[in-house]
Design a protein around this motif. Sequence first.
Motif, mmCIF file in Angstrom:
data_model
loop_
_atom_site.group_PDB
_atom_site.id
_atom_site.type_symbol
_atom_site.label_atom_id
_atom_site.label_comp_id
_atom_site.label_asym_id
_atom_site.label_seq_id
_atom_site.Cartn_x
_atom_site.Cartn_y
_atom_site.Cartn_z
ATOM 1 N N TRP A 227 2.329 -15.700 32.075
ATOM 2 C CA TRP A 227 3.382 -16.481 32.988
ATOM 3 C C TRP A 227 2.437 -17.449 33.662
ATOM 4 O O TRP A 227 1.238 -17.372 34.200
ATOM 5 N N HIS B 279 6.703 -18.822 36.917
ATOM 6 C CA HIS B 279 7.232 -17.558 36.578
ATOM 7 C C HIS B 279 7.151 -16.504 37.485
ATOM 8 O O HIS B 279 8.088 -15.712 37.839
ATOM 9 N N HIS C 31 9.956 -14.485 39.699
ATOM 10 C CA HIS C 31 10.083 -13.165 39.515
ATOM 11 C C HIS C 31 10.169 -12.697 40.988
ATOM 12 O O HIS C 31 11.094 -11.473 41.168
ATOM 13 N N ASP D 230 15.310 -11.190 32.920
ATOM 14 C CA ASP D 230 14.257 -12.222 32.278
ATOM 15 C C ASP D 230 15.185 -13.616 32.021
ATOM 16 O O ASP D 230 14.226 -14.499 32.399
ATOM 17 N N ALA D 231 16.302 -13.524 31.677
ATOM 18 C CA ALA D 231 16.992 -14.774 31.748
ATOM 19 C C ALA D 231 16.752 -15.537 33.104
ATOM 20 O O ALA D 231 16.806 -16.849 33.218
ATOM 21 N N GLU D 232 17.107 -14.638 34.168
ATOM 22 C CA GLU D 232 16.979 -15.324 35.641
ATOM 23 C C GLU D 232 15.532 -15.994 35.824
ATOM 24 O O GLU D 232 15.674 -16.920 36.517
ATOM 25 N N ILE D 233 14.775 -15.129 35.417
ATOM 26 C CA ILE D 233 13.471 -15.711 35.696
ATOM 27 C C ILE D 233 13.059 -17.186 34.812
ATOM 28 O O ILE D 233 12.560 -18.027 35.637
ATOM 29 N N GLU D 234 13.399 -17.192 33.745
ATOM 30 C CA GLU D 234 13.323 -18.271 32.949
ATOM 31 C C GLU D 234 14.197 -19.535 33.805
ATOM 32 O O GLU D 234 13.793 -20.656 33.719
ATOM 33 N N ARG D 235 15.380 -19.297 34.175
ATOM 34 C CA ARG D 235 15.977 -20.214 34.669
ATOM 35 C C ARG D 235 15.208 -20.685 36.024
ATOM 36 O O ARG D 235 15.307 -21.870 36.104
ATOM 37 N N ALA E 293 12.178 -20.510 36.573
ATOM 38 C CA ALA E 293 10.803 -20.874 36.380
ATOM 39 C C ALA E 293 11.098 -22.690 35.994
ATOM 40 O O ALA E 293 10.030 -23.196 35.981
ATOM 41 N N ALA E 294 12.295 -22.777 35.497
ATOM 42 C CA ALA E 294 12.521 -24.353 34.957
ATOM 43 C C ALA E 294 12.657 -25.339 36.047
ATOM 44 O O ALA E 294 12.795 -26.448 35.872
#
Length: 235
Positions: free
Chosen positions: A44, A48, A52, A83-88, A90-91
């Motif tokens: 991470w 990330h 989280h 997990d999808a919300e973390i990726e969103r 983090a971007a």
Amino acid sequence: MPQHLRGGAVTAREWWADGERTLGTALGRLVPHEYAEPSLLPGWTRAHVLAHVAGNADAVTNLLHWARTGVETPMYPSAEARDAEIERRAALAPPELEAEVLAATRELAEAVASLPEEAWTAEVRTFQGRTVPATEVFWIRAREVWVHAVDLDAGVGFADAPEELLAAVVDEVFGAWSRRGAVPAVTVFAGDREWGSGGVAVAGSLADVAGWVTGRTAGEGLRCDGPLPALPRWI
């Protein structure tokens, strides 16, 4: 909440408040280009970790909504959605991510402050499936903010955390290993505290032990009567 925790929810609430301030300090030290750099949590980036942390604040707020209304409100819809919300997040650009972290933290604090006294005994369910009283949210969040403040690698270390909190974290790690039948063959010592019953003895400061068992360090500062063994993942 770890069984040995003295003071229960009162102590955990203090840890939560101090941990939020400590996390905020670490966040404030970061400059934009550092968000994309690796954190101490393998795999991470700092972005990330912050994504989280924001999502966890939302999740704990969901539990308090459940306690207040009696309407079942899971921490996360699913592991995939989390997990999808973390990726969103983090971007996002660093200022936007910082704003989301602060907003989620503020909403959680408001939910805590406004929860009626009688609602604190309401039962809710953690993401791992445990049924707990709403007071457990203080430990859930305190653990998250302290460990992830360290993960940001921005001047906060395990040595900055309260010793009893670190002991509770190590308790949780060994408890998680035990539930999976994956306790390593070690006995770990930190002062007068002891975990495990294996044949390999490992000793060191509580901060160094916490860093090792949570997978944040390779065991720097620890003493062992042989090579340090590989450890299972915590979560």
